[in-house]
Design a protein around this motif. Structure first.
Motif, PDB file in Angstrom:
ATOM      1  N   MET A   1       0.845  -1.187   0.000  1.00 47.11           N
ATOM      2  CA  MET A   1       0.000   0.000   0.000  1.00 47.11           C
ATOM      3  C   MET A   1       0.881   1.238   0.000  1.00 47.11           C
ATOM      4  SD  MET A   1      -3.071   0.982   2.627  1.00 47.11           S
ATOM      5  CE  MET A   1      -2.013   1.549   3.924  1.00 47.11           C
ATOM      6  N   SER A   2       0.609   2.163  -0.858  1.00 48.20           N
ATOM      7  CA  SER A   2       1.416   3.369  -0.950  1.00 48.20           C
ATOM      8  C   SER A   2       0.791   4.491  -0.146  1.00 48.20           C
ATOM      9  CB  SER A   2       1.563   3.790  -2.414  1.00 48.20           C
ATOM     10  OG  SER A   2       0.295   4.076  -2.958  1.00 48.20           O
ATOM     11  N   GLY A   3       1.627   5.483   0.181  1.00 49.63           N
ATOM     12  CA  GLY A   3       1.116   6.635   0.892  1.00 49.63           C
ATOM     13  C   GLY A   3       0.973   6.371   2.381  1.00 49.63           C
ATOM     14  N   THR A   4       0.351   7.320   3.078  1.00 50.93           N
ATOM     15  CA  THR A   4       0.164   7.208   4.525  1.00 50.93           C
ATOM     16  C   THR A   4      -0.958   6.225   4.834  1.00 50.93           C
ATOM     17  OG1 THR A   4       0.790   9.529   4.695  1.00 50.93           O
ATOM     18  CG2 THR A   4      -0.288   8.543   6.614  1.00 50.93           C
ATOM     19  N   PRO A   5      -0.731   5.315   5.783  1.00 54.67           N
ATOM     20  CA  PRO A   5      -1.801   4.377   6.156  1.00 54.67           C
ATOM     21  C   PRO A   5      -3.052   5.135   6.585  1.00 54.67           C
ATOM     22  CG  PRO A   5       0.289   3.709   7.131  1.00 54.67           C
ATOM     23  CD  PRO A   5       0.506   5.064   6.527  1.00 54.67           C
ATOM     24  N   ASP A   6      -4.187   4.716   6.089  1.00 50.06           N
ATOM     25  CA  ASP A   6      -5.417   5.443   6.407  1.00 50.06           C
ATOM     26  C   ASP A   6      -6.030   4.954   7.718  1.00 50.06           C
ATOM     27  OD1 ASP A   6      -6.735   3.078   5.861  1.00 50.06           O
ATOM     28  OD2 ASP A   6      -7.585   3.750   3.966  1.00 50.06           O
ATOM     29  N   PHE A   7      -7.141   5.571   8.081  1.00 50.79           N
ATOM     30  CA  PHE A   7      -7.795   5.280   9.353  1.00 50.79           C
ATOM     31  C   PHE A   7      -8.135   3.800   9.491  1.00 50.79           C
ATOM     32  CE2 PHE A   7     -11.907   4.572  11.446  1.00 50.79           C
ATOM     33  CZ  PHE A   7     -11.573   4.943  12.745  1.00 50.79           C
ATOM     34  N   PHE A   8      -8.754   3.211   8.460  1.00 54.33           N
ATOM     35  CA  PHE A   8      -9.194   1.824   8.568  1.00 54.33           C
ATOM     36  C   PHE A   8      -8.016   0.858   8.623  1.00 54.33           C
ATOM     37  CE2 PHE A   8     -12.976   3.889   6.716  1.00 54.33           C
ATOM     38  CZ  PHE A   8     -13.911   3.512   7.670  1.00 54.33           C
ATOM     39  N   TYR A   9      -6.945   1.186   7.933  1.00 55.44           N
ATOM     40  CA  TYR A   9      -5.732   0.364   7.996  1.00 55.44           C
ATOM     41  C   TYR A   9      -5.173   0.374   9.422  1.00 55.44           C
ATOM     42  CZ  TYR A   9      -0.890  -1.086   7.173  1.00 55.44           C
ATOM     43  OH  TYR A   9       0.320  -1.722   7.233  1.00 55.44           O
ATOM     44  N   ARG A  10      -5.091   1.556  10.016  1.00 53.09           N
ATOM     45  CA  ARG A  10      -4.570   1.680  11.386  1.00 53.09           C
ATOM     46  C   ARG A  10      -5.489   0.976  12.387  1.00 53.09           C
ATOM     47  NH1 ARG A  10      -3.965   7.062   9.699  1.00 53.09           N
ATOM     48  NH2 ARG A  10      -5.670   7.703  11.081  1.00 53.09           N
ATOM     49  N   GLU A  11      -6.804   1.128  12.190  1.00 49.38           N
ATOM     50  CA  GLU A  11      -7.760   0.479  13.088  1.00 49.38           C
ATOM     51  C   GLU A  11      -7.676  -1.039  12.981  1.00 49.38           C
ATOM     52  OE1 GLU A  11     -10.527   1.788  15.467  1.00 49.38           O
ATOM     53  OE2 GLU A  11      -8.539   2.702  15.484  1.00 49.38           O
ATOM     54  N   ALA A  12      -7.482  -1.547  11.779  1.00 51.89           N
ATOM     55  CA  ALA A  12      -7.349  -2.993  11.602  1.00 51.89           C
ATOM     56  C   ALA A  12      -6.147  -3.513  12.380  1.00 51.89           C
ATOM     57  CB  ALA A  12      -7.209  -3.330  10.117  1.00 51.89           C
ATOM     58  N   GLN A  13      -5.031  -2.806  12.289  1.00 53.74           N
ATOM     59  CA  GLN A  13      -3.838  -3.211  13.034  1.00 53.74           C
ATOM     60  C   GLN A  13      -4.085  -3.138  14.535  1.00 53.74           C
ATOM     61  OE1 GLN A  13      -0.455  -0.916  11.453  1.00 53.74           O
ATOM     62  NE2 GLN A  13       0.159  -2.839  10.470  1.00 53.74           N
ATOM     63  N   ARG A  14      -4.732  -2.080  14.972  1.00 60.24           N
ATOM     64  CA  ARG A  14      -4.983  -1.890  16.408  1.00 60.24           C
ATOM     65  C   ARG A  14      -5.884  -2.966  16.984  1.00 60.24           C
ATOM     66  NH1 ARG A  14      -8.616   0.624  19.861  1.00 60.24           N
ATOM     67  NH2 ARG A  14     -10.041   1.217  18.181  1.00 60.24           N
ATOM     68  N   LEU A  15      -6.889  -3.367  16.209  1.00 59.57           N
ATOM     69  CA  LEU A  15      -7.893  -4.314  16.705  1.00 59.57           C
ATOM     70  C   LEU A  15      -7.587  -5.772  16.359  1.00 59.57           C
ATOM     71  CD1 LEU A  15     -11.068  -2.195  15.877  1.00 59.57           C
ATOM     72  CD2 LEU A  15     -10.005  -2.531  18.116  1.00 59.57           C
ATOM     73  N   GLY A  16      -6.493  -6.005  15.629  1.00 57.20           N
ATOM     74  CA  GLY A  16      -6.099  -7.378  15.356  1.00 57.20           C
ATOM     75  C   GLY A  16      -6.729  -8.006  14.128  1.00 57.20           C
ATOM     76  N   TYR A  17      -7.271  -7.183  13.236  1.00 58.15           N
ATOM     77  CA  TYR A  17      -7.798  -7.718  11.978  1.00 58.15           C
ATOM     78  C   TYR A  17      -6.670  -7.782  10.948  1.00 58.15           C
ATOM     79  CZ  TYR A  17     -12.464  -6.897  13.880  1.00 58.15           C
ATOM     80  OH  TYR A  17     -13.585  -6.911  14.669  1.00 58.15           O
ATOM     81  N   VAL A  18      -6.694  -8.812  10.109  1.00 58.95           N
ATOM     82  CA  VAL A  18      -5.598  -9.002   9.159  1.00 58.95           C
ATOM     83  C   VAL A  18      -5.686  -8.065   7.953  1.00 58.95           C
ATOM     84  CG1 VAL A  18      -5.188 -11.392   9.828  1.00 58.95           C
ATOM     85  CG2 VAL A  18      -6.819 -10.897   7.990  1.00 58.95           C
ATOM     86  N   ALA A  19      -6.801  -7.366   7.788  1.00 62.39           N
ATOM     87  CA  ALA A  19      -6.944  -6.416   6.675  1.00 62.39           C
ATOM     88  C   ALA A  19      -8.045  -5.411   6.993  1.00 62.39           C
ATOM     89  CB  ALA A  19      -7.272  -7.149   5.372  1.00 62.39           C
ATOM     90  N   ARG A  20      -7.957  -4.267   6.356  1.00 61.55           N
ATOM     91  CA  ARG A  20      -8.948  -3.193   6.542  1.00 61.55           C
ATOM     92  C   ARG A  20     -10.324  -3.608   6.028  1.00 61.55           C
ATOM     93  NH1 ARG A  20      -9.976   0.258   2.626  1.00 61.55           N
ATOM     94  NH2 ARG A  20      -9.506   2.211   3.711  1.00 61.55           N
ATOM     95  N   SER A  21     -10.380  -4.625   5.159  1.00 59.06           N
ATOM     96  CA  SER A  21     -11.662  -5.080   4.614  1.00 59.06           C
ATOM     97  C   SER A  21     -12.600  -5.600   5.700  1.00 59.06           C
ATOM     98  CB  SER A  21     -11.438  -6.169   3.566  1.00 59.06           C
ATOM     99  OG  SER A  21     -10.711  -7.255   4.112  1.00 59.06           O
ATOM    100  N   ALA A  22     -12.061  -5.886   6.882  1.00 58.09           N
ATOM    101  CA  ALA A  22     -12.919  -6.318   7.994  1.00 58.09           C
ATOM    102  C   ALA A  22     -14.024  -5.300   8.258  1.00 58.09           C
ATOM    103  CB  ALA A  22     -12.077  -6.513   9.260  1.00 58.09           C
ATOM    104  N   PHE A  23     -13.699  -4.021   8.080  1.00 58.56           N
ATOM    105  CA  PHE A  23     -14.667  -2.976   8.407  1.00 58.56           C
ATOM    106  C   PHE A  23     -15.818  -2.908   7.403  1.00 58.56           C
ATOM    107  CE2 PHE A  23     -10.738  -1.752  10.526  1.00 58.56           C
ATOM    108  CZ  PHE A  23     -11.197  -1.600  11.826  1.00 58.56           C
ATOM    109  N   LYS A  24     -15.609  -3.443   6.217  1.00 59.57           N
ATOM    110  CA  LYS A  24     -16.705  -3.510   5.242  1.00 59.57           C
ATOM    111  C   LYS A  24     -17.765  -4.493   5.734  1.00 59.57           C
ATOM    112  CE  LYS A  24     -13.454  -2.578   1.478  1.00 59.57           C
ATOM    113  NZ  LYS A  24     -12.795  -3.118   0.269  1.00 59.57           N
ATOM    114  N   LEU A  25     -17.302  -5.679   6.160  1.00 55.58           N
ATOM    115  CA  LEU A  25     -18.268  -6.668   6.655  1.00 55.58           C
ATOM    116  C   LEU A  25     -18.847  -6.243   7.999  1.00 55.58           C
ATOM    117  CD1 LEU A  25     -19.753  -9.299   6.208  1.00 55.58           C
ATOM    118  CD2 LEU A  25     -17.805 -10.524   7.194  1.00 55.58           C
ATOM    119  N   LEU A  26     -18.047  -5.577   8.825  1.00 53.37           N
ATOM    120  CA  LEU A  26     -18.574  -5.084  10.103  1.00 53.37           C
ATOM    121  C   LEU A  26     -19.729  -4.109   9.870  1.00 53.37           C
ATOM    122  CD1 LEU A  26     -15.240  -4.547  12.066  1.00 53.37           C
ATOM    123  CD2 LEU A  26     -17.118  -6.058  12.762  1.00 53.37           C
ATOM    124  N   GLN A  27     -19.594  -3.237   8.866  1.00 55.10           N
ATOM    125  CA  GLN A  27     -20.678  -2.293   8.560  1.00 55.10           C
ATOM    126  C   GLN A  27     -21.896  -3.027   8.008  1.00 55.10           C
ATOM    127  OE1 GLN A  27     -19.726   0.991   5.911  1.00 55.10           O
ATOM    128  NE2 GLN A  27     -21.905   1.453   5.592  1.00 55.10           N
TER     129      GLN A  27
END
Length: 235
Positions: free
Chosen positions: A1-27
């Motif tokens: 991934m290029s550029g600065t990590p975005d909010f969902f990327y950082r949240e995925a790391q913080r919460l232990g999800y292996v990818a930001r796509s977790a938040f799509k299914l969570l929604q």
């Protein structure tokens, strides 16, 4: 991934999800309550495993039962966080996997109550080509989930074709999605997506489109949320 990590990327790391796509299914789960305690969930295109994590989280306590089966062309290790022994993965090409083999992965081989398809083609950057490949994957998900019901454009036709053999199984339902079950399909926006609505609206109680907040601004991803498969058994 290029550029600065975005909010969902950082949240995925913080919460232990292996990818930001977790938040799509969570929604999706928050809005539509697709997965309930004890559900049997099939996750098509499960790599890298974020949707496996979210699906397992929504199965409820171990005592409630339920399963999550992920299939992907890549070998996917079940994530250590948010998953338990109810989660398994299979390395296989969904495009060439017979429905009978997929159904055999479900509890008592009776099919799944939820089918998730987060499958996406290797993006080439050629818009029409990528959209066509995405539609092909989406059609495969429908075909696996509902079988010949996808070819019936009216619910009445579907009702007439299904009869019970008296053993609790139903003749004529050749897909892996149980009656009353839910189907989620990821697609790339194009003219082709209209056909998906035309196929799914007659055979589901409700079919609606969603672009999750975690979708990147440059992405054309959109999800079709199909609730309540109406291919019912006629005694």
């Amino acid at each position: 991934m290029s550029g600065t990590p975005d909010f969902f990327y950082r949240e995925a790391q913080r919460l232990g999800y292996v990818a930001r796509s977790a938040f799509k299914l969570l929604q999706i789960q928050k809005q539509y309550k697709i997965i309930t305690p004890g559900s049997s969930v099939l996750d098509l295109g499960c790599a890298p495993g974020a949707w496996l994590q979210v699906a397992c989280q929504n199965l409820g306590p171990l005592g409630k039962g339920g399963v999550v089966v992920g299939i992907d062309v890549k070998k996917v290790k079940v994530p250590s966080m948010h998953c338990d022994e109810r989660v398994t993965t299979v390395c296989a090409d969904v495009m060439n996997l017979p429905r009978e083999q997929v159904r055999a992965l479900s509890p008592q081989q009776k099919g799944f109550s939820v089918v998730l398809s987060d499958m996406c083609p290797l993006v080439s950057g050629i818009t029409t080509r990528d959209a066509a490949l995405s539609a092909e994957l989406g059609m495969r998900a429908i075909d696996l989930a509902v079988g010949k019901a996808a070819h019936d454009r009216t619910v009445n036709n579907a009702f007439e074709e299904v009869q019970s053999d008296g053993s609790g199984s139903s003749l004529g339902i050749d897909g892996v999605l149980q009656p009353g079950g839910h189907l989620i399909i990821k697609l790339l926006e194009s003219e082709d997506v209209k056909e998906f609505s035309q196929i799914c609206k007659p055979i589901f109680r409700k079919a609606s489109w969603l672009r999750p907040k975690a979708t990147r601004s440059c992405s054309r991803e959109i999800y079709l949320i199909c609730q309540g498969f109406q291919y019912r058994v006629r005694e």
